[in-house]
Design a protein around this motif. Structure first.
Motif, PDB file in Angstrom:
ATOM      1  N   UNK A  93       9.436  -8.613   3.012  1.00 47.12           N
ATOM      2  CA  UNK A  93       9.623  -8.510   1.569  1.00 47.12           C
ATOM      3  C   UNK A  93       8.270  -8.618   0.875  1.00 47.12           C
ATOM      4  N   UNK A  94       8.256  -8.262  -0.400  1.00 45.22           N
ATOM      5  CA  UNK A  94       7.030  -8.338  -1.197  1.00 45.22           C
ATOM      6  C   UNK A  94       6.931  -9.724  -1.833  1.00 45.22           C
ATOM      7  N   UNK A  95       6.178 -10.590  -1.171  1.00 41.67           N
ATOM      8  CA  UNK A  95       5.966 -11.955  -1.669  1.00 41.67           C
ATOM      9  C   UNK A  95       4.595 -12.004  -2.330  1.00 41.67           C
ATOM     10  N   UNK A  96       4.562 -12.386  -3.601  1.00 39.82           N
ATOM     11  CA  UNK A  96       3.358 -12.231  -4.414  1.00 39.82           C
ATOM     12  C   UNK A  96       2.123 -12.910  -3.819  1.00 39.82           C
ATOM     13  N   UNK A  97       2.269 -14.142  -3.380  1.00 37.01           N
ATOM     14  CA  UNK A  97       1.112 -14.868  -2.852  1.00 37.01           C
ATOM     15  C   UNK A  97       0.565 -14.192  -1.597  1.00 37.01           C
ATOM     16  N   UNK A  98       1.455 -13.783  -0.703  1.00 35.10           N
ATOM     17  CA  UNK A  98       1.034 -13.102   0.526  1.00 35.10           C
ATOM     18  C   UNK A  98       0.372 -11.769   0.218  1.00 35.10           C
ATOM     19  N   UNK A  99       0.988 -11.016  -0.708  1.00 41.40           N
ATOM     20  CA  UNK A  99       0.417  -9.713  -1.075  1.00 41.40           C
ATOM     21  C   UNK A  99      -1.000  -9.884  -1.604  1.00 41.40           C
ATOM     22  N   UNK A 100      -1.181 -10.847  -2.484  1.00 39.64           N
ATOM     23  CA  UNK A 100      -2.501 -11.060  -3.084  1.00 39.64           C
ATOM     24  C   UNK A 100      -3.535 -11.424  -2.018  1.00 39.64           C
ATOM     25  N   UNK A 101      -3.155 -12.301  -1.091  1.00 35.42           N
ATOM     26  CA  UNK A 101      -4.106 -12.721  -0.055  1.00 35.42           C
ATOM     27  C   UNK A 101      -4.421 -11.573   0.900  1.00 35.42           C
ATOM     28  N   UNK A 102      -3.411 -10.849   1.349  1.00 34.65           N
ATOM     29  CA  UNK A 102      -3.625  -9.735   2.279  1.00 34.65           C
ATOM     30  C   UNK A 102      -4.460  -8.643   1.630  1.00 34.65           C
ATOM     31  N   UNK A 103      -4.117  -8.287   0.390  1.00 30.83           N
ATOM     32  CA  UNK A 103      -4.845  -7.229  -0.290  1.00 30.83           C
ATOM     33  C   UNK A 103      -6.247  -7.664  -0.694  1.00 30.83           C
ATOM     34  N   UNK A 104      -6.418  -8.937  -1.031  1.00 36.28           N
ATOM     35  CA  UNK A 104      -7.757  -9.423  -1.399  1.00 36.28           C
ATOM     36  C   UNK A 104      -8.725  -9.272  -0.240  1.00 36.28           C
ATOM     37  N   UNK A 105      -8.205  -9.458   0.971  1.00 33.49           N
ATOM     38  CA  UNK A 105      -9.034  -9.300   2.162  1.00 33.49           C
ATOM     39  C   UNK A 105      -9.077  -7.839   2.607  1.00 33.49           C
ATOM     40  N   UNK A 106      -7.919  -7.186   2.626  1.00 29.65           N
ATOM     41  CA  UNK A 106      -7.822  -5.851   3.201  1.00 29.65           C
ATOM     42  C   UNK A 106      -8.340  -4.724   2.333  1.00 29.65           C
ATOM     43  N   UNK A 107      -8.121  -4.796   1.017  1.00 26.95           N
ATOM     44  CA  UNK A 107      -8.514  -3.685   0.142  1.00 26.95           C
ATOM     45  C   UNK A 107     -10.021  -3.423   0.161  1.00 26.95           C
ATOM     46  N   UNK A 108     -10.878  -4.459   0.049  1.00 29.15           N
ATOM     47  CA  UNK A 108     -12.318  -4.170   0.128  1.00 29.15           C
ATOM     48  C   UNK A 108     -12.718  -3.518   1.448  1.00 29.15           C
ATOM     49  N   UNK A 109     -12.110  -3.964   2.569  1.00 30.73           N
ATOM     50  CA  UNK A 109     -12.433  -3.354   3.861  1.00 30.73           C
ATOM     51  C   UNK A 109     -11.956  -1.912   3.886  1.00 30.73           C
ATOM     52  N   UNK A 110     -10.744  -1.676   3.368  1.00 24.13           N
ATOM     53  CA  UNK A 110     -10.202  -0.316   3.348  1.00 24.13           C
ATOM     54  C   UNK A 110     -11.050   0.603   2.472  1.00 24.13           C
ATOM     55  N   UNK A 111     -11.483   0.100   1.321  1.00 23.43           N
ATOM     56  CA  UNK A 111     -12.337   0.897   0.442  1.00 23.43           C
ATOM     57  C   UNK A 111     -13.669   1.202   1.116  1.00 23.43           C
ATOM     58  N   UNK A 112     -14.206   0.194   1.800  1.00 25.38           N
ATOM     59  CA  UNK A 112     -15.456   0.403   2.514  1.00 25.38           C
ATOM     60  C   UNK A 112     -15.291   1.476   3.585  1.00 25.38           C
ATOM     61  N   UNK A 113     -14.199   1.375   4.350  1.00 26.41           N
ATOM     62  CA  UNK A 113     -13.940   2.363   5.395  1.00 26.41           C
ATOM     63  C   UNK A 113     -13.740   3.751   4.791  1.00 26.41           C
ATOM     64  N   UNK A 114     -13.029   3.808   3.653  1.00 25.63           N
ATOM     65  CA  UNK A 114     -12.800   5.088   2.987  1.00 25.63           C
ATOM     66  C   UNK A 114     -14.118   5.746   2.611  1.00 25.63           C
ATOM     67  N   UNK A 115     -15.008   4.947   2.006  1.00 24.90           N
ATOM     68  CA  UNK A 115     -16.262   5.507   1.530  1.00 24.90           C
ATOM     69  C   UNK A 115     -17.217   5.821   2.682  1.00 24.90           C
ATOM     70  N   UNK A 116     -17.226   4.954   3.709  1.00 19.87           N
ATOM     71  CA  UNK A 116     -18.075   5.207   4.867  1.00 19.87           C
ATOM     72  C   UNK A 116     -17.592   6.451   5.608  1.00 19.87           C
ATOM     73  N   UNK A 117     -16.271   6.527   5.848  1.00 23.14           N
ATOM     74  CA  UNK A 117     -15.734   7.681   6.549  1.00 23.14           C
ATOM     75  C   UNK A 117     -15.860   8.952   5.705  1.00 23.14           C
ATOM     76  N   UNK A 118     -15.811   8.791   4.388  1.00 22.28           N
ATOM     77  CA  UNK A 118     -16.038   9.945   3.515  1.00 22.28           C
ATOM     78  C   UNK A 118     -17.452  10.479   3.704  1.00 22.28           C
ATOM     79  N   UNK A 119     -18.406   9.569   3.901  1.00 22.81           N
ATOM     80  CA  UNK A 119     -19.786  10.016   4.110  1.00 22.81           C
ATOM     81  C   UNK A 119     -19.908  10.806   5.409  1.00 22.81           C
ATOM     82  N   UNK A 120     -19.139  10.398   6.448  1.00 18.83           N
ATOM     83  CA  UNK A 120     -19.148  11.168   7.696  1.00 18.83           C
ATOM     84  C   UNK A 120     -18.403  12.496   7.518  1.00 18.83           C
ATOM     85  N   UNK A 121     -17.360  12.464   6.698  1.00 12.87           N
ATOM     86  CA  UNK A 121     -16.654  13.707   6.391  1.00 12.87           C
ATOM     87  C   UNK A 121     -17.565  14.642   5.606  1.00 12.87           C
ATOM     88  N   UNK A 122     -18.406  14.067   4.755  1.00 16.67           N
ATOM     89  CA  UNK A 122     -19.383  14.864   4.010  1.00 16.67           C
ATOM     90  C   UNK A 122     -20.334  15.574   4.968  1.00 16.67           C
TER      91      UNK A 122
END
Length: 448
Positions: free
Chosen positions: A231-260
């Motif tokens: 289920x979508x539990x607010x505290x868990x979502x915030x903690x998981x996304x706080x850690x995961x989103x920056x890594x995912x964004x970094x991977x997106x931008x890094x992999x975009x540079x390789x795609x470039x």
């Protein structure tokens, strides 16, 4: 009797414990690399250069998508690892359930974008005209299998968080075998080219997920989990996304540079397009040890920080750097002097092999640099310093790698060696940032 999947990373000799966890991760990554390489190898041996270019471009796009999903699941790994390290079974189960809910939505969104717009994505990647149809087909079919890519990565994130690196090794071995057999059947026997390779990939991913779920049912989980945990539990979502989103964004931008890089090279011709695809597959193998340490150090640090063993986490970083550097020296030597032999595994075209070797000579430098960089990234991820990981990745990709590749592409007599130099140059900048951050963050980290 059910067996426990948890490996205790907070006790015992640091190097021995780290290695015992990292070796299965390395083997799993090797099989996963074989899993990804099989498409290009078999297409290169049994189909034409246009099919190979289509697989090269299409797999580059899907590698970016997969790396973004993997980065986002790091939030689950760190959340679960911290909960296990601090003895909070119920909290760990909540994190797993929340992760499943989040990534179900992610899988639906990715599928909704990739499948109907595969032609537009192939056009955006500047796929060579001769390989446009093959690129689009590969992307569309792999897009259908996004649900399996996502499920596999979520399960793998949970395994790493609880300290189990052996179960993913078993499932990826099964998937790798099925993918290779599927490629041989669909590409070599039925001559389905890039589309056949994509179908084999999706089928193998589906089987790996089923096998993972079967193995989970036979093992004792070190956390409390019931269906209502999904289920979508607010505290868990915030903690998981706080850690995961920056890594995912970094991977997106890094992999975009390789795609470039792939986009720039696609404009140079179908031979260069296929060559970079070949070289990038070789690079995955060259970076395996560093990648294994990045994942292993993240889980090791998350558990030890959860238990309050900050110094033990620091020592794991230093052990990782030393051993990864030794492996990086070997890989760099192979890339520089034997790049044509390595490229010949993926292609029979002399021009493709020669161009791929030129690209690999630049990557030979990066083998040493990545050994240091990936260990630092694993450490910062485990500490929850994912915002910094994102920042250094963005700087490396957009302030260094892309500008260097862009400038190089406008020089006279440009070769793929010059294009490839963008990667080691960006790694140097990222390592400098990591060293500065390690010294700046350490007092805060050590204080909890």
């Amino acid at each position: 009797m059910k067996k426990s999947m948890e490996q205790n990373l907070i006790q015992g000799n640091i190097l021995r414990t780290l290695l015992s966890f990292a070796v299965p991760v390395l083997l799993a990554l090797f099989l996963q690399a074989m899993y990804g390489a099989a498409d290009l190898i078999i297409v290169g041996q049994f189909a034409g250069i246009n099919e190979q270019s289509g697989v090269a471009s299409g797999s580059q796009l899907f590698n970016m998508i997969t790396m973004v999903i993997t980065g986002l699941t790091m939030g689950v790994t760190v959340f679960v690892g911290d909960a296990i390290g601090s003895g909070k079974r119920e909290k760990a189960g909540q994190g797993v359930g929340c992760g499943i809910a989040i990534f179900a939505v992610v899988a639906i969104l990715v599928t909704a974008v990739v499948v109907p717009f595969s032609d537009q994505l192939a056009l955006w990647m500047h796929a060579p005209a001769q390989a446009f149809t093959q690129t689009s087909e590969y992307v569309r079919i792999c897009g259908i299998g996004t649900i399996f890519i996502t499920a596999y990565n979520v399960i793998g994130a949970v395994f790493r968080g609880i300290g189990d690196s052996k179960t993913p090794l078993v499932t990826v071995a099964i998937a790798c075998t099925i993918n290779i057999l599927g490629d041989l059947l669909l590409v070599a026997v039925f001559h389905m080219g890039a589309a056949g390779a994509a179908i084999a990939t999706v089928t193998a991913q589906a089987v790996s997920v089923v096998c993972s779920l079967f193995l989970i049912r036979r093992k004792q989980l070190p956390f409390d989990f019931l269906p209502h945990c999904i289920r979508f539990e607010q505290t868990c979502i915030q903690r998981i996304l706080r850690i995961g989103v920056p890594i995912a964004l970094q991977e997106l931008l890094v992999q975009f540079s390789f795609l470039f890089i792939q986009v720039v090279v696609n404009g140079m011709g179908v031979v260069q397009s296929a060559a970079v695809g070949v070289a990038e597959k070789v690079c995955v193998f060259l970076m395996l040890v560093a990648s294994a340490y990045m994942q292993s150090i993240s889980a090791f640090v998350a558990q030890n920080n959860g238990a309050g063993y900050w110094e033990r986490s620091r020592q794991a970083l230093f052990y990782g750097i030393r051993t990864a550097l030794a492996a990086g020296a070997v890989m760099g030597t192979l890339a520089f002097f034997e790049g044509s032999v390595l490229s010949g595994i993926f292609s029979t075209e002399p021009l493709v092999i020669a161009n791929a070797h030129a690209y690999l000579k630049a990557y030979a430098i990066d083998c040493l640099l990545t050994a240091v960089l990936f260990c630092f990234i694993g450490y910062f991820n485990g500490c929850g310093r994912t915002a910094f990981v994102m920042i250094q990745g963005v700087i490396g990709a957009f302030c260094v790698r892309i500008p260097v590749v862009f400038l190089m592409s406008h020089l006279k007599g440009i070769t793929l060696f010059h294009i490839g130099l963008g990667t080691p140059i960006s790694s140097v900048a990222q390592i400098v940032l990591c060293v500065i951050a390690f010294k700046a963050f350490q007092p805060k980290t050590m204080g909890g």
